[in-house]
Design an enzyme around this catalytic site. Structure first.
Site, PDB file in Angstrom:
ATOM      1  N   GLU A 150       0.270   8.463  -5.782  1.00 26.97           N
ATOM      2  CA  GLU A 150      -1.121   8.586  -6.236  1.00 26.97           C
ATOM      3  C   GLU A 150      -1.685  10.002  -6.151  1.00 26.97           C
ATOM      4  OE1 GLU A 150      -3.187   5.572  -3.950  1.00 26.97           O
ATOM      5  OE2 GLU A 150      -1.860   3.996  -4.647  1.00 26.97           O
ATOM      6  N   GLU A 180       4.363  -2.413  -7.388  1.00 24.07           N
ATOM      7  CA  GLU A 180       3.294  -3.124  -6.662  1.00 24.07           C
ATOM      8  C   GLU A 180       2.608  -4.076  -7.629  1.00 24.07           C
ATOM      9  OE1 GLU A 180       0.643  -0.408  -4.602  1.00 24.07           O
ATOM     10  OE2 GLU A 180       2.287   0.927  -4.083  1.00 24.07           O
TER      11      GLU A 180
END
Ligand code: 9MR
Length: 343
Positions: free
Chosen positions: A150, A260
């Protein structure tokens, strides 16, 4: 027929889980029979491994002292069951203690930041320590690393490429990304893959920004794969858009993982579980088709096992039923849809 058997010739099917669930006998049985890959939902994050008191006591300005107790327990649990693991995560702005970024490991938020030179040394020491420990104590268990997570600015249309609020970015600038991958390359085991992992990586602006970063990493042969997180809504994104993005990453010559996966399905949604099954079915049919087309998809990991173990109902406290198994650990309609998609 279990998930891992249905997908045996396609790609490993994984789950993220916390120790408080995983080691219960009923979860042990379920995970062992259904999944062939595992991610620690939280315990392999920097905050859970770096020991502040021991680090301060050591008097060493560069090396954190690690507490690998929970990491080792899960790695050995996975090893005993023949399940391989993704390691999540080495470099992230989240769940990394902020004292790690301060001079003298200070836990005072106003204390001066460590210098860029010192931060690079700390980064190397941390990556070296974790990779060496894991690969020496549990060779062959970890098959890939989320090296950087991220790093790209999440806001649609935001001006900068990078998430400026990350302490990594704040101290090192965009150089923190290649630096992390260079260290990871240096200390990885030969058969392990290095991943960049991010959410909403199907969103066009964000995808473009990620691809720019990936290309720079590739120029130095630093990255092997792209991790598309896949926290999806019921209507967004269109699966065709997810596919388009996945193919764009694969076209760079990288391997791909869905790392995820969960789909926010409000518990109150009328006919919600049937709609959830349709959506998972459409996604998996697409992934299977991509794999058969030659896309190098290396695993698909659910972020949770049952609805109750999902971060959406736990951490986020949403009234949500996002997973394939209900709270009695029984497979839901979505489970059958995922199995059917492999046929
Ligand atoms: O599922 C995780 C939840 O229990 C956390 O404590 C939360 C804190 O940010 O992180 C969750 O996992 C995140 C993952 O590490 C990175 N991508 C987003 C995931 C969901 O927030």
């Amino acid at each position: 027929m279990s998930l891992k058997d249905a997908y045996r010739d396609l790609f490993p099917i994984g789950a993220a889980i916390a120790p408080m669930w995983a080691y219960k006998p009923e979860f042990d049985t379920l995970i062992t029979s259904e999944f062939s890959s595992l991610t620690a939902e939280n315990i392999m994050k920097p905050m859970m491994i770096m020991d502040h008191d021991a680090t301060i006591a050591s008097g060493d300005p560069v090396n954190t002292v690690q507490n690998f107790a929970e990491t080792d327990k899960m790695l050995s649990w996975a090893k005993e069951r023949g399940i391989r693991m993704r390691f999540h995560v080495l470099v992230w702005h989240g769940q990394t203690p902020w004292w790690f970024f301060k001079e003298n490991w200070s836990d005072d938020k106003d204390a001066p930041d460590a210098s860029p030179e010192l931060m690079l040394k700390r980064m190397e020491a941390w990556i070296r320590d974790v990779m060496t420990h894991v690969n020496t104590s549990f060779p062959g268990v970890v098959y890939c690393w989320d090296v950087v997570n991220e790093a790209i600015e999440p806001e649609h249309g935001a001006p900068g490429l990078f998430r400026t609020k990350s302490p990594w970015y704040h101290i090192l600038g965009e150089e923190f990304v290649p630096a992390a991958f260079r260290f990871a390359r240096r200390y990885q085991a030969p058969d392990q893959q290095l991943y960049y992992n991010d959410f909403n990586s199907f969103q066009p602006d964000k995808q473009e920004a990620i691809i720019a970063v990936l290309k720079k990493l590739q120029a130095e042969d630093l990255v092997d794969g792209m991790g598309m997180q896949g926290h999806l809504q019921m209507q967004w994104p269109a699966i065709a858009d997810f596919e388009k993005a996945a193919r764009a990453y694969a076209a760079l010559g990288l391997s791909l993982q869905v790392t995820e996966l969960d789909i926010h399905c409000p518990t109150a949604l009328e006919n919600g579980q049937a709609l959830l099954a349709d959506r998972y079915g459409e996604l998996f049919s697409t992934l299977v088709r991509m794999k058969r087309d030659g896309i190098d998809l290396r695993s698909v990991t659910f972020w949770g096992v049952t609805d109750r173990t999902s971060w959406l109902t736990g951490f986020r406290r949403e009234g949500s039923s996002p997973m394939l198994f209900d709270d009695t650990l029984s497979p839901k309609a979505a489970y059958n849809a995922v199995i059917d998609a492999a046929r």
